[in-house]
Design an enzyme around this catalytic site. Structure first.
Site, short mmCIF file in Angstrom:
data_model
loop_
_atom_site.label_atom_id
_atom_site.label_comp_id
_atom_site.label_asym_id
_atom_site.label_seq_id
_atom_site.Cartn_x
_atom_site.Cartn_y
_atom_site.Cartn_z
N ASP A 64 0.85 -1.19 0.00
CA ASP A 64 0.00 0.00 0.00
C ASP A 64 0.88 1.25 0.00
OD1 ASP A 64 -2.81 1.29 0.74
OD2 ASP A 64 -1.31 2.19 2.05
N GLN A 86 13.19 -6.51 8.88
CA GLN A 86 11.88 -6.12 9.40
C GLN A 86 10.77 -6.76 8.58
OE1 GLN A 86 11.76 -1.86 9.31
NE2 GLN A 86 12.61 -1.62 11.36
N TYR A 125 3.11 10.22 0.03
CA TYR A 125 4.20 9.64 0.80
C TYR A 125 5.52 10.03 0.14
CZ TYR A 125 0.59 6.61 2.88
OH TYR A 125 -0.54 6.13 3.52
N ARG A 130 11.32 -0.95 6.83
CA ARG A 130 12.45 -0.13 6.39
C ARG A 130 13.61 -1.02 5.93
NH1 ARG A 130 12.02 5.38 8.14
NH2 ARG A 130 13.92 5.71 6.95
#
Length: 338
Positions: free
Chosen positions: A53, A288, A58, A284
């Protein structure tokens, strides 16, 4: 990885989805390395996540550009979601304003398609309500784009029940995107309202901007302009900070039993909600991404879920937690159309 259908769209999506706001960098999230961001997205896809998404705002288009690069050679295997209706007051401007007019939406989609380097978007969502543009005008554009094959499904984000119902009167809505987590449950009524009408839920803020991952040992101080000083600010202030610390002690016990990181317990709590389709989690780094994806490989037991709920009620006092999201300056109160 678990999968569900997104509303009535026929699109199957993974229970864990990638949120890419942080990949846009800038003042909201700090410097970002493009190669690492692409590697993080590839890691998410390689570990079973099939939904990413993003949004034009952004990083002022940077996130969409990075996502587009990451999708090369993988486009047909990934469900791509982006947004519309939130832009800048003027070319080169810095003030974000709502733009839900028909012609604006038709222009916005072309810009997103270019940045994403694709000829279609799987899920196209109205980012924030535009209270100066009738919802039927915005929906007319989205329905036309769906007829043209440029988008496959229509979604909304940060809507209330009345506006969601109005949008549904104009066309099929397959998904809504509210904030939802252990720290923000106020949107449960609209999740239920939509689910009863066939609208899926793609939630954001699953880890409370990282605080539910347990990574903060002390109350952090973020630089000016950081996103965590805005939408998620209460989580890093008293009395919430101390209460969250108490809740994390309970989550850690369950995490230890499953031999998983604490964040996976928080994510699975959200996924346990009967109306949830997928939970967005930001990434990031490749590490992760792999860690977050693994939350889709197991589920909380009913007993564990009840234990968390009991602790939550004791710590936070029961009832719905948080407030419906608003973002400073996004409503065009004084904006004059061209």
């Amino acid at each position: 990885m678990r999968f569900k259908e997104l509303g009535k769209s026929g699109i199957k999506v993974s229970a864990i989805a990638v949120g890419s706001w942080a990949l846009g960098g800038g003042p909201a999230w700090g410097d970002n390395d493009e190669k690492q961001s692409i590697a993080a997205l590839h890691s998410a896809f390689d570990h079973g996540i099939n939904l990413v998404d993003t949004a034009p705002t952004y990083g002022l288009g940077l996130s969409e550009t990075i996502v587009g690069k990451a999708l090369q050679g993988r486009r047909d295997k990934v469900v791509l979601a982006t947004k519309c209706g939130l832009g800048l007051d003027k070319p080169g401007g810095t003030q974000r304003v709502n733009r839900g007019e028909y012609e604006s939406i038709m222009s916005q989609v072309e810009e997103s398609l270019t940045r994403l380097n694709t000829d279609y978007i799987d899920l196209y969502q109205i980012h924030w309500p535009d209270y100066l543009t009738p919802i039927d005008e915005t929906m007319a554009a989205l329905v036309k784009l769906k007829e043209q094959g440029k988008i496959r499904a229509i979604g909304v984000s940060n809507f209330d029940e009345a506006l969601l119902a109005a949008a549904m009167d104009c066309g099929q809505i397959d998904c809504q995107q509210p904030q939802y987590s252990l720290l923000h449950t106020v949107n449960e009524p609209i999740m239920e309202f939509g689910a009863e009408r066939g609208v899926g839920v793609l939630s954001y803020g699953s880890l409370g901007s990282g605080v539910l991952s347990g990574k903060y040992k002390e109350k952090p101080v973020f630089p000016q302009g950081d996103a965590r000083n805005a939408m998620y600010a209460p989580f890093f202030q008293e009395p919430m900070w101390t209460k969250i610390t108490q809740l994390l002690d309970v989550l850690r016990q369950i995490a230890q039993a499953h031999e998983v990181p604490v964040g996976q317990v928080a994510i699975n709590w959200s996924l346990k909600h009967p109306y949830m389709t997928a939970a967005l989690v930001g990434v990031r780094t490749p590490e992760q991404a792999a860690q977050n994806a693994a939350a889709g490989d197991w589920e909380l037991t009913d007993e564990e879920f009840a234990t968390i709920n009991a602790a939550h009620t004791k710590i936070f006092g029961g009832g719905l937690l948080g407030e419906r999201a608003t973002w400073p300056g996004v409503r065009r109160k004084k904006f004059q159309r061209d």
